[in-house]
Write an enzyme that holds these catalytic residues in place. Structure first.
Site, PDB file in Angstrom:
ATOM      1  N   GLY A 156      -3.649   7.971  -0.604  1.00  0.00           N
ATOM      2  CA  GLY A 156      -4.108   9.184   0.056  1.00  0.00           C
ATOM      3  C   GLY A 156      -3.058   9.961   1.256  1.00  0.00           C
ATOM      4  N   ARG A 157      -3.666  10.262   2.026  1.00  0.00           N
ATOM      5  CA  ARG A 157      -2.904  10.929   3.130  1.00  0.00           C
ATOM      6  C   ARG A 157      -2.181   9.651   3.773  1.00  0.00           C
ATOM      7  NH1 ARG A 157      -8.397  13.572   4.434  1.00  0.00           N
ATOM      8  NH2 ARG A 157      -9.205  11.332   4.583  1.00  0.00           N
ATOM      9  N   ILE A 158      -2.550   8.609   4.159  1.00  0.00           N
ATOM     10  CA  ILE A 158      -1.837   7.509   4.836  1.00  0.00           C
ATOM     11  C   ILE A 158      -0.936   6.976   3.898  1.00  0.00           C
ATOM     12  CG2 ILE A 158      -1.843   5.606   6.310  1.00  0.00           C
ATOM     13  CD1 ILE A 158      -4.558   6.415   7.274  1.00  0.00           C
ATOM     14  N   ARG A 178      -7.636   6.039  -8.154  1.00  0.00           N
ATOM     15  CA  ARG A 178      -8.782   6.048  -9.474  1.00  0.00           C
ATOM     16  C   ARG A 178      -7.980   7.308 -10.056  1.00  0.00           C
ATOM     17  NH1 ARG A 178     -13.970   6.132  -6.191  1.00  0.00           N
ATOM     18  NH2 ARG A 178     -12.405   7.468  -4.845  1.00  0.00           N
ATOM     19  N   ARG A 238      -9.150  -1.662   5.692  1.00  0.00           N
ATOM     20  CA  ARG A 238     -10.175  -2.411   6.228  1.00  0.00           C
ATOM     21  C   ARG A 238     -10.419  -3.809   5.813  1.00  0.00           C
ATOM     22  NH1 ARG A 238     -10.197   1.441   9.388  1.00  0.00           N
ATOM     23  NH2 ARG A 238     -12.063   2.670   9.698  1.00  0.00           N
ATOM     24  N   GLU A 267     -14.598  -8.098  13.129  1.00  0.00           N
ATOM     25  CA  GLU A 267     -13.706  -7.851  14.229  1.00  0.00           C
ATOM     26  C   GLU A 267     -14.553  -8.033  15.563  1.00  0.00           C
ATOM     27  OE1 GLU A 267     -11.551  -4.238  13.350  1.00  0.00           O
ATOM     28  OE2 GLU A 267     -10.811  -4.817  11.588  1.00  0.00           O
ATOM     29  N   HIS A 286      -6.370  -4.355  15.000  1.00  0.00           N
ATOM     30  CA  HIS A 286      -6.793  -3.031  14.424  1.00  0.00           C
ATOM     31  C   HIS A 286      -6.345  -2.019  15.402  1.00  0.00           C
ATOM     32  CE1 HIS A 286     -10.291  -0.931  12.132  1.00  0.00           C
ATOM     33  NE2 HIS A 286      -9.411  -0.030  12.324  1.00  0.00           N
ATOM     34  N   ILE A 287      -4.769  -1.886  15.392  1.00  0.00           N
ATOM     35  CA  ILE A 287      -4.213  -1.006  16.204  1.00  0.00           C
ATOM     36  C   ILE A 287      -3.412   0.296  15.652  1.00  0.00           C
ATOM     37  CG2 ILE A 287      -3.797  -2.316  18.303  1.00  0.00           C
ATOM     38  CD1 ILE A 287      -0.845  -2.704  17.215  1.00  0.00           C
ATOM     39  N   GLY A 288      -3.823   0.362  14.156  1.00  0.00           N
ATOM     40  CA  GLY A 288      -3.251   1.442  13.103  1.00  0.00           C
ATOM     41  C   GLY A 288      -2.930   2.902  13.966  1.00  0.00           C
TER      42      GLY A 288
HETATM   43  P1  NAP Z   1      -7.619   8.999   2.275  1.00  0.00           P
HETATM   44  O1  NAP Z   1      -6.830  10.208   2.341  1.00  0.00           O
HETATM   45  O2  NAP Z   1      -9.059   9.263   1.480  1.00  0.00           O
HETATM   46  O3  NAP Z   1      -7.010   8.249   0.948  1.00  0.00           O
HETATM   47  C1  NAP Z   1      -7.540   6.890   0.279  1.00  0.00           C
HETATM   48  C2  NAP Z   1      -7.083   6.799  -1.043  1.00  0.00           C
HETATM   49  O4  NAP Z   1      -7.569   5.557  -1.623  1.00  0.00           O
HETATM   50  C3  NAP Z   1      -7.152   7.938  -1.988  1.00  0.00           C
HETATM   51  O5  NAP Z   1      -6.008   8.301  -2.542  1.00  0.00           O
HETATM   52  C4  NAP Z   1      -7.946   7.235  -3.012  1.00  0.00           C
HETATM   53  O6  NAP Z   1      -7.791   7.863  -4.258  1.00  0.00           O
HETATM   54  C5  NAP Z   1      -7.946   5.873  -2.909  1.00  0.00           C
HETATM   55  N1  NAP Z   1      -9.019   5.160  -3.315  1.00  0.00           N
HETATM   56  C6  NAP Z   1     -10.269   5.313  -3.036  1.00  0.00           C
HETATM   57  N2  NAP Z   1     -11.022   4.606  -3.658  1.00  0.00           N
HETATM   58  C7  NAP Z   1     -10.199   3.937  -4.390  1.00  0.00           C
HETATM   59  C8  NAP Z   1     -10.485   2.526  -5.566  1.00  0.00           C
HETATM   60  N3  NAP Z   1     -11.726   2.170  -5.827  1.00  0.00           N
HETATM   61  N4  NAP Z   1      -9.333   2.238  -6.177  1.00  0.00           N
HETATM   62  C9  NAP Z   1      -7.969   2.710  -5.976  1.00  0.00           C
HETATM   63  N5  NAP Z   1      -7.897   3.355  -4.988  1.00  0.00           N
HETATM   64  C10 NAP Z   1      -8.933   4.156  -4.206  1.00  0.00           C
HETATM   65  O7  NAP Z   1      -7.681   8.270   3.244  1.00  0.00           O
HETATM   66  P2  NAP Z   1      -6.629   8.132   4.682  1.00  0.00           P
HETATM   67  O8  NAP Z   1      -6.436   8.969   5.521  1.00  0.00           O
HETATM   68  O9  NAP Z   1      -5.317   7.933   3.814  1.00  0.00           O
HETATM   69  O10 NAP Z   1      -7.087   6.545   5.081  1.00  0.00           O
HETATM   70  C11 NAP Z   1      -7.289   5.478   4.271  1.00  0.00           C
HETATM   71  C12 NAP Z   1      -8.158   4.359   4.700  1.00  0.00           C
HETATM   72  O11 NAP Z   1      -7.054   3.810   5.931  1.00  0.00           O
HETATM   73  C13 NAP Z   1      -9.331   4.690   5.514  1.00  0.00           C
HETATM   74  O12 NAP Z   1     -10.496   5.037   4.750  1.00  0.00           O
HETATM   75  C14 NAP Z   1      -9.470   3.618   6.770  1.00  0.00           C
HETATM   76  O13 NAP Z   1     -10.275   2.575   6.220  1.00  0.00           O
HETATM   77  C15 NAP Z   1      -8.102   3.070   6.959  1.00  0.00           C
HETATM   78  N6  NAP Z   1      -7.478   3.232   8.357  1.00  0.00           N
HETATM   79  C16 NAP Z   1      -6.968   2.551   9.026  1.00  0.00           C
HETATM   80  C17 NAP Z   1      -6.565   2.628  10.154  1.00  0.00           C
HETATM   81  C18 NAP Z   1      -6.213   1.476  11.120  1.00  0.00           C
HETATM   82  O14 NAP Z   1      -6.069   1.531  12.399  1.00  0.00           O
HETATM   83  N7  NAP Z   1      -5.774   0.136  10.680  1.00  0.00           N
HETATM   84  C19 NAP Z   1      -6.264   3.752  10.544  1.00  0.00           C
HETATM   85  C20 NAP Z   1      -6.664   4.863   9.753  1.00  0.00           C
HETATM   86  C21 NAP Z   1      -7.215   4.573   8.629  1.00  0.00           C
HETATM   87  P3  NAP Z   1      -8.700   7.960  -5.408  1.00  0.00           P
HETATM   88  O15 NAP Z   1     -10.062   8.973  -4.925  1.00  0.00           O
HETATM   89  O16 NAP Z   1      -8.111   8.810  -6.496  1.00  0.00           O
HETATM   90  O17 NAP Z   1      -9.023   6.607  -5.987  1.00  0.00           O
END
Ligand code: NAP
Length: 320
Positions: A156-158, A178, A238, A267, A286-288
């Site tokens: 996704g974005r990250i 997916r 997560r 956490e 959890h400092i992403g």
């Molecule tokens: P995003 O743009 O929505 O990207 C999530 C990606 O995961 C999408 O490309 C989605 O593609 C894929 N996905 C969803 N369900 C899936 C599955 N069952 N199997 C395989 N791929 C799947 O979100 P983002 O902004 O990149 O953020 C992603 C996650 O990073 C957040 O939800 C959050 O939990 C985590 N995060 C953590 C921190 C930290 O501090 N550590 C900071 C920011 C974010 P498809 O829908 O095509 O499957």
């Protein structure tokens, strides 16, 4: 009457200054303590909008009592702490903080990947504890990063931002989602593979998926067994996407080489948690997205979302 806002964690007053005349704002007074549940529920009963963090459960119990609630602005891009479907049924808008944290979280993900591969944290503890007696050929030897294969689960974005960093290190980038993203494949030179192929072939397996019913425990014993014994697992998404007991066994038995973890099932993770006893784990609290710039942007975005919701306008970043 002014709308009532409850902010579930202390944030600096400069952020709320612009809204002070328009809203009645109350805030949990502690920065490093989670709001007590009964305090949150009490405020939820009266609030027009809630500003929450990922430590608050916005569940049916809360939503059923929140009779005036129009919106919940979550200070995170992930929203697994919120029953979004139920909120939608009740006409309550949920917002998150995408985009503003993308590059910052990708930086941390790559930093954790590098720290884990090159044993940076372990090596630093080693030198501070006075154990460095001489140069040796394999002292704190780790794994190469450049030209290796990285497999990103959740492009996704990250995930994309991590892929861009990986390309800078001349890595071969595989991903699994997916749905396939052909434009990203063309622009970044990354390759779509099945989940099975990714975990079998990647030197670095990076989890970037949201936590959902589908992704919960997607990294378990059967997956770690298929990975290369030299594989390094990085999780900045997560904690719930991993079966931590299985990960512990895989690391202890050297089914995989190492793990870098920014997130955990519970956490804060307990000090005596088995994962923290392993030398081949690099753990972060959890400092992403934790930089001054990005956390400030996230707070501002939450407040802007609340402002739009209360004015009856479309929020900037609604959870779809
Ligand atoms: P995003 O743009 O929505 O990207 C999530 C990606 O995961 C999408 O490309 C989605 O593609 C894929 N996905 C969803 N369900 C899936 C599955 N069952 N199997 C395989 N791929 C799947 O979100 P983002 O902004 O990149 O953020 C992603 C996650 O990073 C957040 O939800 C959050 O939990 C985590 N995060 C953590 C921190 C930290 O501090 N550590 C900071 C920011 C974010 P498809 O829908 O095509 O499957």
């Amino acid at each position: 009457m002014k709308p009532k806002i409850y902010i579930s964690r202390k944030i600096p007053s400069r952020f709320i200054e612009p809204y002070k005349d328009s809203w009645t704002i109350e805030m949990w007074p502690e920065e490093d303590e989670v709001v007590e549940r009964d305090v949150l529920l009490k405020h939820a009963r009266e609030a027009d909008a809630l500003f929450t963090t990922l430590t608050e459960k916005v569940d049916r119990e809360l939503l059923d009592q929140a009779v005036n609630l129009k919106g919940v602005a979550n200070l995170a891009v992930g929203y697994d702490n919120i029953d979004v479907e139920y909120a939608r049924e009740k006409g309550i808008v949920v917002t998150n903080t995408p985009d503003v944290l993308t590059d910052t979280t990708a930086d941390l993900t790559f930093a954790l990947l590098m720290a884990t591969a090159r044993r940076i944290v372990e090596a630093e503890a080693f030198i501070r504890s006075g154990r460095w007696t001489t140069w040796t050929p394999f002292l704190m030897a780790g794994a190469d990063i450049h030209h290796k294969t990285i497999g990103i689960v959740g492009m996704g974005r990250i995930g994309e931002a991590v892929a861009r960093r990986a390309r800078g290190f001349e890595m071969n980038v595989l991903y699994h989602n997916r749905s396939r993203k052909e434009e990203v494949e063309n622009n970044l030179g990354v390759q779509y593979v099945s989940f099975d192929e990714l975990i079998r072939t990647a030197d670095f397996v990076v989890s970037m998926t949201p936590l959902t019913k589908e992704t919960e425990h997607m990294f378990d014993d059967s997956v770690f067994k298929k990975m290369k014994s030299s594989a390094i697992f990085i999780n900045t998404s997560r904690g719930g996407v991993v079966n931590e007991e299985d990960l512990y066994q895989a690391l202890k038995n050297h089914d995989i080489q190492a793990a870098g973890l920014d997130v955990f099932r519970n956490e804060p993770i307990a000090e005596n948690h088995p994962l923290l006893k392993l030398d081949n784990v690099t753990a972060l609290p959890h400092i992403g997205s934790a930089t001054y710039e990005t956390r400030s942007k996230m707070i501002e975005l939450c407040l802007k979302n609340i402002d739009h919701i209360l004015k009856g306008e479309e929020p900037v970043t609604p959870v779809q």
